[in-house]
Design a protein around this motif. Structure first.
Motif, PDB file in Angstrom:
ATOM      1  N   LEU A  56      -6.254   0.272   0.783  1.00  0.00           N
ATOM      2  CA  LEU A  56      -6.173   1.450   1.645  1.00  0.00           C
ATOM      3  C   LEU A  56      -5.851   2.696   0.823  1.00  0.00           C
ATOM      4  O   LEU A  56      -6.390   3.779   1.088  1.00  0.00           O
ATOM      5  CB  LEU A  56      -5.107   1.221   2.717  1.00  0.00           C
ATOM      6  N   GLY A  57      -5.003   2.534  -0.183  1.00  0.00           N
ATOM      7  CA  GLY A  57      -4.703   3.649  -1.066  1.00  0.00           C
ATOM      8  C   GLY A  57      -5.946   4.183  -1.751  1.00  0.00           C
ATOM      9  O   GLY A  57      -6.124   5.401  -1.895  1.00  0.00           O
ATOM     10  N   LEU A  58      -6.838   3.285  -2.160  1.00  0.00           N
ATOM     11  CA  LEU A  58      -8.078   3.707  -2.799  1.00  0.00           C
ATOM     12  C   LEU A  58      -8.961   4.504  -1.845  1.00  0.00           C
ATOM     13  O   LEU A  58      -9.576   5.497  -2.231  1.00  0.00           O
ATOM     14  CB  LEU A  58      -8.850   2.491  -3.313  1.00  0.00           C
ATOM     15  N   LEU A  59      -9.031   4.058  -0.597  1.00  0.00           N
ATOM     16  CA  LEU A  59      -9.854   4.789   0.368  1.00  0.00           C
ATOM     17  C   LEU A  59      -9.323   6.200   0.569  1.00  0.00           C
ATOM     18  O   LEU A  59     -10.083   7.162   0.639  1.00  0.00           O
ATOM     19  CB  LEU A  59      -9.901   4.032   1.701  1.00  0.00           C
ATOM     20  N   LEU A  90      -0.801   7.879  -2.382  1.00  0.00           N
ATOM     21  CA  LEU A  90       0.389   7.628  -3.194  1.00  0.00           C
ATOM     22  C   LEU A  90       1.368   6.723  -2.448  1.00  0.00           C
ATOM     23  O   LEU A  90       1.965   5.817  -3.038  1.00  0.00           O
ATOM     24  CB  LEU A  90       1.056   8.950  -3.551  1.00  0.00           C
ATOM     25  N   LYS A  91       1.507   6.954  -1.158  1.00  0.00           N
ATOM     26  CA  LYS A  91       2.422   6.130  -0.352  1.00  0.00           C
ATOM     27  C   LYS A  91       2.000   4.661  -0.372  1.00  0.00           C
ATOM     28  O   LYS A  91       2.830   3.771  -0.616  1.00  0.00           O
ATOM     29  CB  LYS A  91       2.439   6.630   1.100  1.00  0.00           C
ATOM     30  N   TRP A  92       0.717   4.413  -0.149  1.00  0.00           N
ATOM     31  CA  TRP A  92       0.261   3.024  -0.100  1.00  0.00           C
ATOM     32  C   TRP A  92       0.260   2.384  -1.487  1.00  0.00           C
ATOM     33  O   TRP A  92       0.603   1.214  -1.628  1.00  0.00           O
ATOM     34  CB  TRP A  92      -1.121   2.942   0.539  1.00  0.00           C
ATOM     35  N   PHE A  93      -0.117   3.143  -2.508  1.00  0.00           N
ATOM     36  CA  PHE A  93      -0.043   2.613  -3.872  1.00  0.00           C
ATOM     37  C   PHE A  93       1.395   2.246  -4.228  1.00  0.00           C
ATOM     38  O   PHE A  93       1.646   1.214  -4.848  1.00  0.00           O
ATOM     39  CB  PHE A  93      -0.569   3.635  -4.883  1.00  0.00           C
ATOM     40  N   THR A  94       2.328   3.097  -3.840  1.00  0.00           N
ATOM     41  CA  THR A  94       3.731   2.848  -4.168  1.00  0.00           C
ATOM     42  C   THR A  94       4.235   1.583  -3.487  1.00  0.00           C
ATOM     43  O   THR A  94       4.911   0.745  -4.109  1.00  0.00           O
ATOM     44  CB  THR A  94       4.603   4.046  -3.751  1.00  0.00           C
ATOM     45  N   GLN A  95       3.903   1.429  -2.201  1.00  0.00           N
ATOM     46  CA  GLN A  95       4.348   0.222  -1.489  1.00  0.00           C
ATOM     47  C   GLN A  95       3.751  -1.032  -2.123  1.00  0.00           C
ATOM     48  O   GLN A  95       4.425  -2.054  -2.250  1.00  0.00           O
ATOM     49  CB  GLN A  95       3.970   0.315  -0.013  1.00  0.00           C
TER      50      GLN A  95
END
Length: 223
Positions: free
Chosen positions: A143-146, A161-166
């Motif tokens: 999802l972060g990539l999308l 950034l939020k999804w990558f961090t999680q």
């Protein structure tokens, strides 16, 4: 200084195609959208853009990652329907796998006019979002990539950034590497080389080759 930005799905190559619907909205509208779509499962062949540059063994491994139950004795149609049922029942692994299938075109979608879509990033975003909300690290990365590319959702670096961090905090090496790139380039965040190095090191410790090269490039540039 050469920085390698690793932008791959966990199980598939990422193509560029912008979208304007948020993942949250995609998740909410999924059931209504499916009324307009005729879904089938393609034959057990990878799309040509995924095969490029891969050996037969690598293609077989990628196929297993996209559909890990290829040896379950089910037909492609039966396998897709089972996966869809599991996803609708709330299984985050199935939701993430279904999102990957919609993104690659392994699950074929038709638009409201009945035209076959090469791939369906909006539906993919909806399924990734459902799994990501449950804490699924790979779905969070996907999802972060999308969000990073604005593919199937509105481009939003902060949300990416939020999804990558999680995902990274759960140990996903690809997300860790991408965080390093974002902090190093300062795209959407305050540039922070120390933070970038921290994430590159975490990914490199897990054997992520792109992170190793990025880390080497950063350190070379500091000398």
């Amino acid at each position: 200084m050469k920085i390698i930005i690793f932008l791959l799905f966990t199980v598939l190559g990422l193509a560029g195609c912008g979208g304007k619907e948020s993942a949250e909205q995609a998740a909410q509208d999924e059931s209504q959208k499916m009324l307009m779509m005729d879904e089938v499962t393609a034959i057990d062949e990878l799309p040509s853009f995924l095969k490029e540059g891969l050996s037969k063994e690598e293609q077989d491994e990628l196929r297993k990652q996209i559909m890990p139950t290829l040896d379950d004795g089910l037909t492609p149609e039966e396998r897709f329907q089972k996966l869809r049922r599991d996803a609708e029942a709330g299984d985050p692994d199935a939701q993430n796998a279904l999102g990957a299938m919609f993104y690659t075109g392994e699950a074929v979608s038709r638009d409201a006019a009945g035209n076959i879509m090469d791939y369906d990033p909006v539906s993919a975003a909806g399924w990734f979002f459902r799994a990501a909300e449950k804490g699924h690290a790979e779905a969070q990365f996907n999802l972060g990539l999308l969000y990073l590319h604005g593919d199937g959702v509105e481009k939003d670096i902060e949300t990416a950034l939020k999804w990558f961090t999680q995902s990274a905090e759960q140990g996903n090496a690809d997300a860790q590497n991408n965080l390093g790139v974002i902090y190093l380039t300062g795209e959407g965040v305050e540039q922070d080389s120390d933070e970038a190095i921290k994430w590159f090191e975490k990914a490199a410790e897990q054997g992520n080759e792109e992170a190793k090269e990025n880390l080497e490039a950063v350190r070379s540039g500091q000398n």
